[in-house]
Design a protein around this motif. Structure first.
Motif, PDB file in Angstrom:
ATOM      1  N   TYR A   1      -9.189   1.224  -0.995  1.00  0.00           N
ATOM      2  CA  TYR A   1     -10.437   0.701  -0.442  1.00  0.00           C
ATOM      3  C   TYR A   1     -10.548   1.068   1.033  1.00  0.00           C
ATOM      4  O   TYR A   1      -9.532   1.144   1.740  1.00  0.00           O
ATOM      5  CB  TYR A   1     -10.506  -0.826  -0.597  1.00  0.00           C
ATOM      6  CG  TYR A   1     -10.523  -1.268  -2.036  1.00  0.00           C
ATOM      7  CD1 TYR A   1     -11.725  -1.444  -2.715  1.00  0.00           C
ATOM      8  CD2 TYR A   1      -9.329  -1.478  -2.723  1.00  0.00           C
ATOM      9  CE1 TYR A   1     -11.745  -1.825  -4.045  1.00  0.00           C
ATOM     10  CE2 TYR A   1      -9.346  -1.855  -4.056  1.00  0.00           C
ATOM     11  CZ  TYR A   1     -10.558  -2.025  -4.711  1.00  0.00           C
ATOM     12  OH  TYR A   1     -10.557  -2.390  -6.037  1.00  0.00           O
ATOM     13  N   GLY A   2     -11.790   1.233   1.503  1.00  0.00           N
ATOM     14  CA  GLY A   2     -11.999   1.499   2.921  1.00  0.00           C
ATOM     15  C   GLY A   2     -11.224   2.719   3.387  1.00  0.00           C
ATOM     16  O   GLY A   2     -11.343   3.808   2.818  1.00  0.00           O
ATOM     17  N   GLU A   3     -10.406   2.508   4.413  1.00  0.00           N
ATOM     18  CA  GLU A   3      -9.638   3.615   5.003  1.00  0.00           C
ATOM     19  C   GLU A   3      -8.206   3.704   4.482  1.00  0.00           C
ATOM     20  O   GLU A   3      -7.422   4.498   4.991  1.00  0.00           O
ATOM     21  CB  GLU A   3      -9.615   3.460   6.528  1.00  0.00           C
ATOM     22  CG  GLU A   3     -10.992   3.566   7.160  1.00  0.00           C
ATOM     23  CD  GLU A   3     -10.967   3.367   8.669  1.00  0.00           C
ATOM     24  OE1 GLU A   3     -11.594   4.190   9.360  1.00  0.00           O
ATOM     25  OE2 GLU A   3     -10.330   2.413   9.144  1.00  0.00           O
ATOM     26  N   THR A   4      -7.866   2.897   3.483  1.00  0.00           N
ATOM     27  CA  THR A   4      -6.528   2.955   2.899  1.00  0.00           C
ATOM     28  C   THR A   4      -6.576   3.777   1.614  1.00  0.00           C
ATOM     29  O   THR A   4      -7.288   3.408   0.674  1.00  0.00           O
ATOM     30  CB  THR A   4      -5.985   1.554   2.581  1.00  0.00           C
ATOM     31  OG1 THR A   4      -5.936   0.787   3.787  1.00  0.00           O
ATOM     32  CG2 THR A   4      -4.577   1.632   2.000  1.00  0.00           C
ATOM     33  N   PRO A   5      -5.849   4.876   1.557  1.00  0.00           N
ATOM     34  CA  PRO A   5      -5.896   5.699   0.345  1.00  0.00           C
ATOM     35  C   PRO A   5      -5.184   5.036  -0.824  1.00  0.00           C
ATOM     36  O   PRO A   5      -4.445   4.054  -0.659  1.00  0.00           O
ATOM     37  CB  PRO A   5      -5.169   6.979   0.777  1.00  0.00           C
ATOM     38  CG  PRO A   5      -4.233   6.533   1.861  1.00  0.00           C
ATOM     39  CD  PRO A   5      -4.956   5.429   2.588  1.00  0.00           C
ATOM     40  N   VAL A   6      -5.398   5.583  -2.003  1.00  0.00           N
ATOM     41  CA  VAL A   6      -4.620   5.177  -3.170  1.00  0.00           C
ATOM     42  C   VAL A   6      -3.189   5.664  -2.956  1.00  0.00           C
ATOM     43  O   VAL A   6      -2.976   6.825  -2.634  1.00  0.00           O
ATOM     44  CB  VAL A   6      -5.202   5.790  -4.454  1.00  0.00           C
ATOM     45  CG1 VAL A   6      -4.317   5.446  -5.666  1.00  0.00           C
ATOM     46  CG2 VAL A   6      -6.629   5.305  -4.680  1.00  0.00           C
ATOM     47  N   PRO A   7      -2.197   4.799  -3.081  1.00  0.00           N
ATOM     48  CA  PRO A   7      -0.813   5.231  -2.861  1.00  0.00           C
ATOM     49  C   PRO A   7      -0.379   6.300  -3.868  1.00  0.00           C
ATOM     50  O   PRO A   7      -0.944   6.411  -4.961  1.00  0.00           O
ATOM     51  CB  PRO A   7      -0.004   3.943  -3.049  1.00  0.00           C
ATOM     52  CG  PRO A   7      -0.985   2.834  -2.851  1.00  0.00           C
ATOM     53  CD  PRO A   7      -2.289   3.352  -3.356  1.00  0.00           C
TER      54      PRO A   7
ATOM     55  N   ASP B   1     -14.658  -3.737   1.182  1.00  0.00           N
ATOM     56  CA  ASP B   1     -13.470  -3.402   1.958  1.00  0.00           C
ATOM     57  C   ASP B   1     -13.488  -4.296   3.192  1.00  0.00           C
ATOM     58  O   ASP B   1     -14.249  -5.273   3.222  1.00  0.00           O
ATOM     59  CB  ASP B   1     -13.404  -1.900   2.304  1.00  0.00           C
ATOM     60  CG  ASP B   1     -14.645  -1.385   3.032  1.00  0.00           C
ATOM     61  OD1 ASP B   1     -15.105  -2.053   3.973  1.00  0.00           O
ATOM     62  OD2 ASP B   1     -15.149  -0.310   2.670  1.00  0.00           O
ATOM     63  N   ARG B   2     -12.671  -4.009   4.179  1.00  0.00           N
ATOM     64  CA  ARG B   2     -12.539  -4.966   5.274  1.00  0.00           C
ATOM     65  C   ARG B   2     -13.817  -5.133   6.085  1.00  0.00           C
ATOM     66  O   ARG B   2     -13.957  -6.100   6.837  1.00  0.00           O
ATOM     67  CB  ARG B   2     -11.367  -4.595   6.174  1.00  0.00           C
ATOM     68  CG  ARG B   2     -11.550  -3.459   7.167  1.00  0.00           C
ATOM     69  CD  ARG B   2     -10.225  -3.205   7.874  1.00  0.00           C
ATOM     70  NE  ARG B   2     -10.273  -2.366   9.060  1.00  0.00           N
ATOM     71  CZ  ARG B   2     -10.090  -1.047   9.063  1.00  0.00           C
ATOM     72  NH1 ARG B   2      -9.899  -0.383   7.928  1.00  0.00           N
ATOM     73  NH2 ARG B   2     -10.118  -0.372  10.209  1.00  0.00           N
ATOM     74  N   ARG B   3     -14.767  -4.229   5.923  1.00  0.00           N
ATOM     75  CA  ARG B   3     -16.041  -4.371   6.620  1.00  0.00           C
ATOM     76  C   ARG B   3     -16.841  -5.575   6.147  1.00  0.00           C
ATOM     77  O   ARG B   3     -17.768  -6.013   6.832  1.00  0.00           O
ATOM     78  CB  ARG B   3     -16.874  -3.099   6.443  1.00  0.00           C
ATOM     79  CG  ARG B   3     -16.319  -1.887   7.172  1.00  0.00           C
ATOM     80  CD  ARG B   3     -17.104  -0.637   6.844  1.00  0.00           C
ATOM     81  NE  ARG B   3     -16.880  -0.182   5.469  1.00  0.00           N
ATOM     82  CZ  ARG B   3     -17.483   0.862   4.913  1.00  0.00           C
ATOM     83  NH1 ARG B   3     -18.390   1.552   5.618  1.00  0.00           N
ATOM     84  NH2 ARG B   3     -17.204   1.231   3.668  1.00  0.00           N
TER      85      ARG B   3
END
Length: 246
Positions: A48-54, A22-24
């Motif tokens: 991924y990361g802090e973005t949920p599955v839409p 993810d962005r890390r």
């Protein structure tokens, strides 16, 4: 809405992560790019990361471009993030000033036997409920011999989290597929592959080198699939050199 953060000031560099991470994954790059005079923008792709599955069909490339507002950016994309970067550069060529693609994926690429075998093994482990095993398979497959244990653990955490986010959704919507014409890309590009990576990604870089304008092709004999984590200082130097030359 996708999660993101920004740091620094100057021309914008957009960082798109591998779908193992993810962005890390860009933690080692952000300070170096900021010190070199760039504004860094990085985001977590859906799931991924802090973005949920839409909860509805989604357009990853458009979601990322929306973060830029009216800005033009250089894009650094790793693996699956490189695939998104290519789509952005093809659909909105005037918004992309440069493309640095690290072991990039490519829409429509026919997988090698090795990549197919990896996918089948990952699917079998996940179907058996062995998330830890699937995570370890990814760590072992995608990191080259120069990755230390701290790097392996970082990738392990990011991949495990992605599995947990995605497996919690029982009815994941399909991403919106857009046929992107790569001949529309105008940005100069840097195409990087790793000597310890699966063969697909070197072949993709070779193919793109013949199709993209102003392409520079570079193979890193020491690298696996995630060179920016394996030898960050070396990759930071080559990225900054490429961006400054642009």
């Amino acid at each position: 809405m996708i999660a993101f953060d920004a740091a620094g000031s100057g021309p914008t560099v957009l960082l798109l992560h591998s779908t193992v991470c993810d962005r890390r994954m860009w933690d080692p790059q952000v300070p170096a790019l900021v010190a070199a005079g760039y504004r860094t923008l990085r985001c977590d792709l859906p799931g991924y990361g802090e973005t949920p599955v839409p909860d509805r069909p989604y357009d990853r490339a458009r979601d990322v471009v929306d973060l830029l507002g009216t800005e033009t950016a250089a894009i650094v994309g790793a693996s699956g993030g490189g695939r998104v970067a290519l789509e952005i550069a093809a659909r909105w060529p005037d918004r992309v000033s440069a493309l640095a693609l690290l072991c990039t994926a490519l829409a429509g690429h026919p997988p090698s036997a090795a990549l197919e075998a990896f996918g089948e093994r990952e699917d079998a482990l996940l179907e058996a409920g062995d998330v830890a095993g699937a995570t370890e398979l990814n760590v072992d497959t995608w990191l080259g011999p120069d990755a230390d244990e701290a790097t392996r653990e970082k990738v392990r955490r990011m991949q495990r989290h992605a599995f947990e986010v995605q497996l919690a959704v029982t009815d994941e919507p399909e991403p919106i597929r857009v046929e992107a014409d790569l001949s529309a890309i105008t940005a100069p590009s840097l195409l990087v592959s790793g000597g310890h990576d699966l063969p697909d990604f070197g072949r993709i870089a070779d193919q793109l080198a013949t199709r993209l304008p102003g392409a520079r092709r570079l193979d890193l004999p020491w690298a696996g699939h995630l060179p920016s984590l394996e030898r960050p200082d070396e990759v930071n130097e080559l990225l900054i050199r490429f961006l400054k030359a642009g």
